[in-house]
Motif scaffolding. Structure first.
Motif, PDB file in Angstrom:
ATOM      1  N   TYR A  12       0.828  -1.202   0.000  1.00  0.00           N
ATOM      2  CA  TYR A  12       0.000   0.000   0.000  1.00  0.00           C
ATOM      3  C   TYR A  12       0.872   1.266   0.000  1.00  0.00           C
ATOM      4  N   LEU A  13       2.163   1.092  -0.168  1.00  0.00           N
ATOM      5  CA  LEU A  13       3.096   2.199  -0.067  1.00  0.00           C
ATOM      6  C   LEU A  13       3.480   2.726  -1.448  1.00  0.00           C
ATOM      7  N   ALA A  14       4.338   3.726  -1.482  1.00  0.00           N
ATOM      8  CA  ALA A  14       4.679   4.412  -2.737  1.00  0.00           C
ATOM      9  C   ALA A  14       5.251   3.434  -3.764  1.00  0.00           C
ATOM     10  N   PRO A  15       4.803   3.531  -5.016  1.00  0.00           N
ATOM     11  CA  PRO A  15       5.253   2.614  -6.063  1.00  0.00           C
ATOM     12  C   PRO A  15       6.762   2.640  -6.307  1.00  0.00           C
ATOM     13  N   ASN A  16       7.446   3.743  -5.972  1.00  0.00           N
ATOM     14  CA  ASN A  16       8.876   3.772  -6.261  1.00  0.00           C
ATOM     15  C   ASN A  16       9.686   2.857  -5.339  1.00  0.00           C
ATOM     16  N   TRP A  17       9.028   2.280  -4.329  1.00  0.00           N
ATOM     17  CA  TRP A  17       9.672   1.270  -3.485  1.00  0.00           C
ATOM     18  C   TRP A  17       9.253  -0.147  -3.862  1.00  0.00           C
ATOM     19  N   HIS A 156       2.639  10.886  -3.719  1.00  0.00           N
ATOM     20  CA  HIS A 156       3.815  11.686  -3.382  1.00  0.00           C
ATOM     21  C   HIS A 156       4.560  12.105  -4.651  1.00  0.00           C
ATOM     22  N   GLN A 157       4.658  11.182  -5.611  1.00  0.00           N
ATOM     23  CA  GLN A 157       5.371  11.499  -6.844  1.00  0.00           C
ATOM     24  C   GLN A 157       4.693  12.641  -7.589  1.00  0.00           C
ATOM     25  N   ASN A 158       3.358  12.624  -7.647  1.00  0.00           N
ATOM     26  CA  ASN A 158       2.640  13.726  -8.277  1.00  0.00           C
ATOM     27  C   ASN A 158       2.878  15.032  -7.538  1.00  0.00           C
ATOM     28  N   SER A 159       2.873  14.969  -6.211  1.00  0.00           N
ATOM     29  CA  SER A 159       3.102  16.186  -5.421  1.00  0.00           C
ATOM     30  C   SER A 159       4.447  16.805  -5.745  1.00  0.00           C
TER      31      SER A 159
END
Length: 268
Positions: A12-17, A156-159
């Protein structure tokens, strides 16, 4: 224990991980001779029917939805480990923070300079992107109308990109997600600057469903506390020093901050 030929894991966490979490799952498969399927979630854990139906075996999840989920289905999920990051600011502890970012060319020098600007946030249920910022404003600034506008970016990436592109003036970003984005896109480190960092919280854990049984949960925890060379290399690339054991009690501070913000009725 629920019998299954394959365990089902969700991030459920950021896709970059996600590639790193796949390596963690691959290691557990090697260490325990079990099959695990990992997917990236497409919905909030609090609204995930698979989680609500106890169909998920392992999950990489933020501390805030974890403690909130305990009020929906008490005792279903058990944190087993969380990473300790290598950087000095993480103090050899399983913690992270929210970095408040602005454009590198902006004239903002202090958090107070952000009054009447546009903020964006990844998700209204996010600890790092939303509630830590709300709590900071509530404790340290006039909590009414600090920002002129608050826009949901979706991630977060969009932000980060919105701040770079000028769609927003600032955002609060999970520090480990920001670190990884800077590794993937070094140019972002030149286009963004960290104005301040909000207080540290316990870093998102890997949790397991209690239906797996005590023995398997203990085996997974023990394996991650003693990674093999392949996983150690992946951890080093992500600047993860090691994994450490955690329990629900380690997330009490997140629950307290969330409760205070909700009780105060504060929103961005």
């Amino acid at each position: 224990m629920r019998q299954s030929s394959k365990l089902f894991a969700v991030s459920y966490l950021a896709p970059n991980w996600f590639p790193f979490y796949q390596m963690v799952v691959d290691y557990l498969e090697r260490a325990l001779s079990i099959d695990i399927q990992l997917i990236q979630a497409t919905c909030d854990p609090l609204n995930d029917p698979l989680l609500l139906q106890d169909q998920i075996d392992l999950a990489f999840i933020c501390g805030l939805p974890l403690v909130r989920y305990q009020h929906i289905v008490p005792g279903q999920l058990q944190p087993i480990v969380a990473p300790i990051m290598q950087a000095d600011r993480y103090q050899n502890r399983p913690i992270y923070c929210a970095d408040v970012i602005v454009h590198a060319n902006s004239q903002f020098r202090t958090f107070a300079d952000l009054r009447d600007t546009i903020v964006c946030y990844n998700d209204p249920g996010s600890n790092s992107g939303y509630y830590l910022l709300c709590h900071y404003l509530w404790k340290h600034h006039d909590p009414t109308h600090f920002f002129s506008q608050a826009l949901p970016s979706g991630s977060h990436q969009n932000s980060m990109r919105w701040v770079i592109e000028g769609k927003a003036d600032c955002a609060a970003i999970d520090s480990t997600v920001l670190d990884q984005e800077f590794r993937l896109f070094p140019q972002f480190a030149e286009q963004l600057k960290i104005l301040t960092s909000l207080p540290f919280c316990t870093i998102p854990p890997l949790v397991m469903a209690q239906h797996l049984g005590v023995d398997l949960i203990h085996q997974c925890q023990s394996a991650l506390l003693q990674p093999d060379c392949t996983l150690q290399e992946a951890m080093s690339a992500m600047q993860v020093q090691c994994y450490t054991a955690v329990t629900l009690d380690d997330y009490d501070m997140i629950a307290k901050l969330y409760t205070e913000v909700v009780a105060a009725g504060y929103k961005l």
